[in-house]
Write an enzyme that holds these catalytic residues in place. Structure first.
Site, PDB file in Angstrom:
ATOM      1  CG  ASP A   1      30.806  73.949  74.357  1.00  0.00           C
ATOM      2  OD1 ASP A   1      31.604  74.331  73.488  1.00  0.00           O
ATOM      3  OD2 ASP A   1      30.470  72.750  74.483  1.00  0.00           O
TER       4      ASP A   1
ATOM      5  CD  GLU B   1      21.159  86.487  91.410  1.00  0.00           C
ATOM      6  OE1 GLU B   1      22.208  86.043  91.915  1.00  0.00           O
ATOM      7  OE2 GLU B   1      20.161  85.793  91.157  1.00  0.00           O
TER       8      GLU B   1
HETATM    9  C1  NOJ Z   1      32.209  73.424  70.855  1.00  0.00           C
HETATM   10  C2  NOJ Z   1      33.632  73.589  71.290  1.00  0.00           C
HETATM   11  O1  NOJ Z   1      34.134  74.790  70.791  1.00  0.00           O
HETATM   12  C3  NOJ Z   1      34.362  72.379  70.785  1.00  0.00           C
HETATM   13  O2  NOJ Z   1      35.747  72.514  70.905  1.00  0.00           O
HETATM   14  C4  NOJ Z   1      33.846  71.175  71.527  1.00  0.00           C
HETATM   15  O3  NOJ Z   1      34.460  70.011  71.024  1.00  0.00           O
HETATM   16  C5  NOJ Z   1      32.334  71.038  71.371  1.00  0.00           C
HETATM   17  N1  NOJ Z   1      31.644  72.284  71.530  1.00  0.00           N
HETATM   18  C6  NOJ Z   1      31.781  70.075  72.382  1.00  0.00           C
HETATM   19  O4  NOJ Z   1      31.848  70.631  73.659  1.00  0.00           O
END
Ligand code: NOJ
Ligand code: CA
Length: 570
Positions: A229, A283
């Site tokens: 993310d 690993e």
């Molecule tokens: C990207 C994620 O796909 C989204 O759903 C989220 O709100 C933001 N990052 C923050 O984590």
């Protein structure tokens, strides 16, 4: 590069080659990866929110669809302020979704069915309820605990102004001031997203060590990889300088998203983190994979995330954001294959996910370039033409699934699900909606629970009929069981496309362009000719066997907004 010849429809002009995968190795190079949004996939205990046991029970339908892997959006402990992207324990399952044993059963079943399992890692921020953040609050200014996050003194005479002008991606300020233990107003902490999502300080080795542990925890539990993310956001420029003032006509929010100019996206040091993680994954056996969620442009820049010693894949958001326009599609396809190919990585392709308007609706809007988190709702001016949107979406998917590399599908797109527009304000949960006082609808419309069975409670999402977001009544007509076996259905189109893609090894193919006019995307890949007609008039099909058509053909003519896969008569 040799040009192929294709007598019935002329010689291809240019050839874009993707590196072919070695059999049994680096499965992700050509994989089709299905995104499960756990809240909305299937709900075993009937509380209205999807869960891991629900996923396990429905995995065979994904194997039957013909995908290679599943990626699950977060199911970790979380107060759910951002639907699980606010993690309060990275190494446990939220009771809402089940237990670690439920995860093990789900992974086991997936592996039995030949499906790999990718989990979502959220390293830019955690939840403000995470014990690490609570310790930081308690420990006070100047402590080692505070240095794990981005605490700063405020500006102004008494520190009453935020440390800089950064705005939250979800709207409002990116800084929140804390009250110190003695009850006085204190330091500010950074949160690029919601105020309950404090950003980590990735210039602190302690944070690196914790995330190595988290990676190993899930790798030890048999995860095949991670979707990462906000993979462009971890490092912030030293000194945390202000974002440049917006240009005329541009909002600060828009200025905030410019990957080239903002001091928190795509900082060069971020790549060291992924080199470190690459070594951790190495690993382990079995080709584990890291996929970057990095909204970075241009493609040549996004490709930096997938250099040989970093991640393996990066979402191709340039492709997702490309409007329904033939020259633009040809360009983005060429640029994708070239940019990722230059660093030895496969391109990925994606049209929908849990952050954007579903492509069956988006492609029926006047403006269909996707902006993350914008959404559509009852008062939106640009409302989709649903018939047009679905026709184009089917054509767009058939085009995407013919391309070399790896493709991502978002749950429900195989049913042609549209964005749900008519959601009452009080059921909307996306923090974007609430932080902008309802000005931006946000992402709830693409997150409505799936319809499995036309005549069951909650359309088979569960047995009780409860659903955390209401499902439109007309979804009974497009529930999975209503589409099964109907050759004209979107579900059967996806199944056929996926089966053919595997059989003809299109993921390993190359794109050799064929000129059928400006409004037509046409190319040869392996033994297949792909034709997507975006023009107003029909395109005459060359001689050959039609393997797949995204919509009805008019004799040998490909109507507008239709894709055909053809095995040409040689
Ligand atoms: C990207 C994620 O796909 C989204 O759903 C989220 O709100 C933001 N990052 C923050 O984590
Ligand atoms: Ca449940």
């Amino acid at each position: 590069m040799p040009n192929e010849t294709l007598s019935p429809i002329g010689a291809p002009e240019r050839v874009s080659h993707a590196r072919a995968s070695q059999p049994g190795k680096e499965w992700w190079r050509t994989a089709v990866i299905y995104q499960i949004y756990p809240r909305s996939f299937a709900d075993a205990n009937g509380d209205g929110i999807g869960d891991l046991a629900g996923i396990t029970a429905r995995l065979d339908s994904l194997a039957a669809l013909g995908v290679d892997a599943v990626w699950l959006s977060p199911f970790f402990r979380s107060p759910q302020n951002d639907a699980g992207y606010d993690v309060s324990d990275y190494c446990d399952v939220d009771p809402l979704f089940g237990t670690l044993d439920d995860f093990d059963r789900m992974r086991e079943r997936a592996h039995e069915l030949g499906l790999r399992v990718i989990v979502d890692l959220v390293p830019n921020h955690c939840s403000s309820e995470h014990v690490w953040f609570q310790e930081a609050l308690a420990a006070g200014p100047g402590s080692a605990e505070r240095d794990r996050f981005m605490f700063r003194e405020g500006r102004g005479e008494n520190g009453e102004l935020p440390p800089n002008n950064w705005q939250s991606i979800f709207g409002g300020p990116a800084w929140t001031r804390v009250t110190e233990a003695d009850g006085t107003p204190g330091q500010w902490y950074l949160h690029l997203f919601d105020s309950t999502q404090p950003d980590f300080n990735w210039k602190n080795e302690w944070v690196w060590e914790r995330f190595r542990e988290i990676l190993r925890f899930w790798l030890d539990r048999g995860a095949d990889g991670f979707r990462v993310d906000v993979a462009h956001g971890l490092m912030k420029a030293d000194g945390l300088p202000d974002v440049p003032e917006p240009e005329e006509g541009e909002s600060l929010a828009e200025a905030m998203m410019k990957p080239d100019e903002v001091p928190y996206w795509a900082q060069p040091e971020v790549h060291e983190v992924y080199r470190d993680w690459h070594r951790v994954l190495a690993e382990y056996d079995g080709d584990r994979v890291l996929c970057a969620e990095a909204w970075v442009e241009p493609l040549s820049r996004a490709a930096l995330w997938v250099r040989d010693d970093e991640m393996h894949q990066a979402f191709n958001f340039s492709y997702l954001s490309t409007p329904w326009n033939a020259p633009k599609l040809r360009t983005v396809i060429d640029e994708s294959i070239a940019a990722f190919g230059d660093v030895g990585a496969p391109s990925t392709w994606v049209l929908s996910n849990h952050d954007v308007v579903r492509h069956a609706s988006r492609l029926g809007l006047t403006v269909h370039a996707a902006a993350p988190a914008s959404g559509i709702g009852p008062a939106s001016e640009d409302k989709p033409d649903e018939v047009l949107g679905l026709r184009r979406a089917r054509a767009a998917t058939a085009l995407m699934l013919s391309l070399p590399g790896s493709a991502y599908l978002y749950q429900g797109e195989e049913l042609g699900l549209p964005e749900v527009i008519e959601l009452d304000d009080h059921v909307r949960e996306d923090p974007t909606f609430h932080r902008t006082n309802g000005e931006v609808y946000g992402r709830d419309g693409c997150r409505v629970p799936l319809p499995w069975e036309a005549d069951a409670p909650a359309f088979g999402f569960n047995a009780t009929g409860a659903s955390w977001l209401p499902q439109p009544a007309e979804w009974s007509a497009i529930a999975r069981d209503a589409q099964e076996g109907d050759p004209a259905s979107t579900l059967e189109l996806y199944r056929r496309a996926l089966a053919l893609r595997a059989e003809l090894r299109l993921g390993e193919g190359s794109v050799a362009w064929i000129d059928l006019g400006d409004d037509v995307v046409a190319f040869r890949t392996g033994e297949v000719v792909v034709i997507t007609n975006l023009g107003d008039g029909a395109v005459e099909l060359p001689a050959g066997e039609v393997l797949l058509a995204s919509g009805p053909l008019d004799g040998r003519a490909v109507p507008t907004d239709t894709t055909v896969w053809l095995r040409p008569t040689s």
